[in-house]
Design a protein around this motif. Structure first.
Motif, PDB file in Angstrom:
ATOM      1  N   ILE A  21       0.848  -1.186   0.000  1.00 14.56           N
ATOM      2  CA  ILE A  21       0.000   0.000   0.000  1.00 14.56           C
ATOM      3  C   ILE A  21       0.884   1.237   0.000  1.00 14.56           C
ATOM      4  O   ILE A  21       1.646   1.462   0.942  1.00 14.56           O
ATOM      5  CB  ILE A  21      -0.929   0.034   1.228  1.00 14.56           C
ATOM      6  CG1 ILE A  21      -1.837  -1.191   1.267  1.00 14.56           C
ATOM      7  CG2 ILE A  21      -1.759   1.314   1.256  1.00 14.56           C
ATOM      8  CD1 ILE A  21      -2.880  -1.266   0.175  1.00 14.56           C
ATOM      9  N   PRO A  22       0.768   2.072  -1.040  1.00 17.02           N
ATOM     10  CA  PRO A  22       1.551   3.300  -1.054  1.00 17.02           C
ATOM     11  C   PRO A  22       0.977   4.345  -0.101  1.00 17.02           C
ATOM     12  O   PRO A  22      -0.193   4.269   0.278  1.00 17.02           O
ATOM     13  CB  PRO A  22       1.440   3.775  -2.506  1.00 17.02           C
ATOM     14  CG  PRO A  22       0.155   3.211  -2.988  1.00 17.02           C
ATOM     15  CD  PRO A  22      -0.020   1.901  -2.262  1.00 17.02           C
ATOM     16  N   PHE A  23       1.799   5.315   0.268  1.00 12.06           N
ATOM     17  CA  PHE A  23       1.316   6.452   1.042  1.00 12.06           C
ATOM     18  C   PHE A  23       0.355   7.260   0.185  1.00 12.06           C
ATOM     19  O   PHE A  23       0.583   7.457  -1.007  1.00 12.06           O
ATOM     20  CB  PHE A  23       2.487   7.340   1.478  1.00 12.06           C
ATOM     21  CG  PHE A  23       2.038   8.646   2.074  1.00 12.06           C
ATOM     22  CD1 PHE A  23       1.474   8.679   3.334  1.00 12.06           C
ATOM     23  CD2 PHE A  23       2.149   9.821   1.349  1.00 12.06           C
ATOM     24  CE1 PHE A  23       1.030   9.880   3.870  1.00 12.06           C
ATOM     25  CE2 PHE A  23       1.715  11.028   1.877  1.00 12.06           C
ATOM     26  CZ  PHE A  23       1.157  11.056   3.145  1.00 12.06           C
ATOM     27  N   VAL A  67      -7.612 -16.854  -1.846  1.00 10.34           N
ATOM     28  CA  VAL A  67      -7.757 -17.145  -3.276  1.00 10.34           C
ATOM     29  C   VAL A  67      -7.964 -15.842  -4.054  1.00 10.34           C
ATOM     30  O   VAL A  67      -7.281 -15.567  -5.037  1.00 10.34           O
ATOM     31  CB  VAL A  67      -8.920 -18.129  -3.518  1.00 10.34           C
ATOM     32  CG1 VAL A  67      -9.256 -18.232  -4.997  1.00 10.34           C
ATOM     33  CG2 VAL A  67      -8.568 -19.509  -2.961  1.00 10.34           C
ATOM     34  N   LEU A  68      -8.889 -15.003  -3.597  1.00 12.95           N
ATOM     35  CA  LEU A  68      -9.204 -13.767  -4.322  1.00 12.95           C
ATOM     36  C   LEU A  68      -8.052 -12.773  -4.329  1.00 12.95           C
ATOM     37  O   LEU A  68      -7.699 -12.216  -5.362  1.00 12.95           O
ATOM     38  CB  LEU A  68     -10.427 -13.086  -3.705  1.00 12.95           C
ATOM     39  CG  LEU A  68     -11.775 -13.725  -3.937  1.00 12.95           C
ATOM     40  CD1 LEU A  68     -12.859 -12.939  -3.213  1.00 12.95           C
ATOM     41  CD2 LEU A  68     -12.088 -13.813  -5.420  1.00 12.95           C
ATOM     42  N   PHE A  69      -7.484 -12.521  -3.164  1.00 22.04           N
ATOM     43  CA  PHE A  69      -6.521 -11.430  -3.031  1.00 22.04           C
ATOM     44  C   PHE A  69      -5.113 -11.833  -3.451  1.00 22.04           C
ATOM     45  O   PHE A  69      -4.215 -11.002  -3.471  1.00 22.04           O
ATOM     46  CB  PHE A  69      -6.527 -10.875  -1.618  1.00 22.04           C
ATOM     47  CG  PHE A  69      -7.842 -10.255  -1.213  1.00 22.04           C
ATOM     48  CD1 PHE A  69      -8.909 -10.161  -2.088  1.00 22.04           C
ATOM     49  CD2 PHE A  69      -8.024  -9.779   0.057  1.00 22.04           C
ATOM     50  CE1 PHE A  69     -10.112  -9.593  -1.723  1.00 22.04           C
ATOM     51  CE2 PHE A  69      -9.220  -9.205   0.445  1.00 22.04           C
ATOM     52  CZ  PHE A  69     -10.266  -9.104  -0.445  1.00 22.04           C
ATOM     53  N   SER A  70      -4.917 -13.097  -3.798  1.00 19.82           N
ATOM     54  CA  SER A  70      -3.625 -13.538  -4.330  1.00 19.82           C
ATOM     55  C   SER A  70      -3.567 -13.408  -5.842  1.00 19.82           C
ATOM     56  O   SER A  70      -2.507 -13.581  -6.435  1.00 19.82           O
ATOM     57  CB  SER A  70      -3.361 -15.000  -3.945  1.00 19.82           C
ATOM     58  OG  SER A  70      -3.239 -15.111  -2.557  1.00 19.82           O
ATOM     59  N   GLY A  71      -4.681 -13.090  -6.439  1.00 22.38           N
ATOM     60  CA  GLY A  71      -4.724 -12.955  -7.889  1.00 22.38           C
ATOM     61  C   GLY A  71      -4.262 -11.585  -8.355  1.00 22.38           C
ATOM     62  O   GLY A  71      -4.036 -10.675  -7.563  1.00 22.38           O
ATOM     63  N   TYR A 149      -2.775  -6.945  -7.352  1.00 24.91           N
ATOM     64  CA  TYR A 149      -3.900  -6.293  -8.022  1.00 24.91           C
ATOM     65  C   TYR A 149      -4.040  -4.822  -7.641  1.00 24.91           C
ATOM     66  O   TYR A 149      -4.624  -4.036  -8.402  1.00 24.91           O
ATOM     67  CB  TYR A 149      -5.210  -7.036  -7.748  1.00 24.91           C
ATOM     68  CG  TYR A 149      -5.670  -6.940  -6.312  1.00 24.91           C
ATOM     69  CD1 TYR A 149      -6.457  -5.880  -5.888  1.00 24.91           C
ATOM     70  CD2 TYR A 149      -5.297  -7.897  -5.378  1.00 24.91           C
ATOM     71  CE1 TYR A 149      -6.860  -5.778  -4.580  1.00 24.91           C
ATOM     72  CE2 TYR A 149      -5.699  -7.806  -4.071  1.00 24.91           C
ATOM     73  CZ  TYR A 149      -6.481  -6.744  -3.665  1.00 24.91           C
ATOM     74  OH  TYR A 149      -6.863  -6.646  -2.358  1.00 24.91           O
ATOM     75  N   VAL A 150      -3.529  -4.385  -6.488  1.00 24.57           N
ATOM     76  CA  VAL A 150      -3.703  -2.989  -6.093  1.00 24.57           C
ATOM     77  C   VAL A 150      -3.028  -2.022  -7.067  1.00 24.57           C
ATOM     78  O   VAL A 150      -3.409  -0.855  -7.146  1.00 24.57           O
ATOM     79  CB  VAL A 150      -3.249  -2.691  -4.646  1.00 24.57           C
ATOM     80  CG1 VAL A 150      -3.988  -3.545  -3.637  1.00 24.57           C
ATOM     81  CG2 VAL A 150      -1.773  -2.799  -4.473  1.00 24.57           C
ATOM     82  N   HIS A 182      -0.582  -9.712  -3.568  1.00 26.20           N
ATOM     83  CA  HIS A 182      -0.913  -8.818  -2.457  1.00 26.20           C
ATOM     84  C   HIS A 182      -0.377  -9.372  -1.132  1.00 26.20           C
ATOM     85  O   HIS A 182      -0.157  -8.619  -0.197  1.00 26.20           O
ATOM     86  CB  HIS A 182      -2.431  -8.627  -2.391  1.00 26.20           C
ATOM     87  CG  HIS A 182      -2.850  -7.505  -1.506  1.00 26.20           C
ATOM     88  ND1 HIS A 182      -2.422  -6.210  -1.684  1.00 26.20           N
ATOM     89  CD2 HIS A 182      -3.670  -7.476  -0.438  1.00 26.20           C
ATOM     90  CE1 HIS A 182      -2.955  -5.436  -0.764  1.00 26.20           C
ATOM     91  NE2 HIS A 182      -3.712  -6.179   0.007  1.00 26.20           N
ATOM     92  N   PHE A 183      -0.165 -10.656  -1.058  1.00 23.76           N
ATOM     93  CA  PHE A 183       0.389 -11.290   0.145  1.00 23.76           C
ATOM     94  C   PHE A 183       1.871 -11.594  -0.052  1.00 23.76           C
ATOM     95  O   PHE A 183       2.352 -12.663   0.323  1.00 23.76           O
ATOM     96  CB  PHE A 183      -0.377 -12.581   0.455  1.00 23.76           C
ATOM     97  CG  PHE A 183      -1.828 -12.361   0.778  1.00 23.76           C
ATOM     98  CD1 PHE A 183      -2.214 -11.713   1.943  1.00 23.76           C
ATOM     99  CD2 PHE A 183      -2.806 -12.805  -0.087  1.00 23.76           C
ATOM    100  CE1 PHE A 183      -3.551 -11.515   2.245  1.00 23.76           C
ATOM    101  CE2 PHE A 183      -4.157 -12.616   0.202  1.00 23.76           C
ATOM    102  CZ  PHE A 183      -4.528 -11.963   1.368  1.00 23.76           C
TER     103      PHE A 183
END
Length: 199
Positions: A21-23, A67-71, A149-150, A182-183
């Motif tokens: 997460i960037p500032f 599962v979702l946030f690792s994509g 993904y972010v 993301h992880f």
């Protein structure tokens, strides 16, 4: 919270490292820039995530999140769908996250519940202070997974790759972990630890 603490207490901070997460000098308010089904918009609504999660056992909720946030695609629910509906319980876990890992995490959430992890940060992203004159007086390390993904969220690419963060953090180092999600810290712990230790 790490960025905020560092800005408020530079004398008590030797440096700050953040993962994924960037500032941002303004609150993260995705209304108008992301679809209504984007999970932070939904999870900041009181009781929405709890109702979504409450339809399943804790193990299934943790599995779905991993599962979702690792994509590499931004998880967005369609009309009439909730975030937990974006994958079913049979979806395979990421290769670096085992069934045993899932058991440990599920046991932890059995004790704590999801209340705090939902309220902080999702319930407060749009309530962050505006800090247009922020200036980090200590080194800042930003670690991102190349496949997180972010990076597809509005403004994130500009913040991380386009130099926006450097305007607030003159001693900024941005490190990308190839294939990282993301992880990234769980997926590549040795690489992330090395980045933290040498920075």
């Amino acid at each position: 919270p790490a960025y905020d603490f560092t800005l408020r207490h530079p004398g008590r901070t030797r440096g700050v490292a953040c993962l994924g997460i960037p500032f941002s000098p303004v609150p993260f308010d995705f209304a108008g820039t992301m679809p209504e089904g984007f999970y932070p918009l939904r999870w900041r609504q009181p009781g929405r995530a709890e109702a979504d999660f409450g339809r399943y056992d804790i193990r299934r909720v943790v599995r779905t999140i991993y599962v979702l946030f690792s994509g590499s695609e931004v998880p967005v629910a369609e009309q009439g769908q909730e975030t937990m509906d974006l994958t079913d319980g049979s979806a395979p876990l990421p290769g670096w996250f085992t069934e045993e890992d899932l058991d440990v995490y599920a046991a932890l959430y059995e004790n704590s519940g999801f209340g705090f992890p939902i309220r902080m940060p999702y319930g407060s992203l749009d309530k962050m202070a505006t800090q247009l004159d922020a200036r980090f007086e200590v080194p800042v390390l930003m670690v991102m997974g190349e496949n997180d993904y972010v990076m597809k969220l509005p403004g994130f690419e500009a913040a991380v790759r386009g130099g926006m963060m450097a305007g607030f953090a003159p001693d900024l180092k941005v490190a990308f972990v190839p294939e990282g999600s993301h992880f990234v810290q769980e997926q590549f712990p040795a690489q992330v630890n090395e980045l933290l230790l040498v920075s």
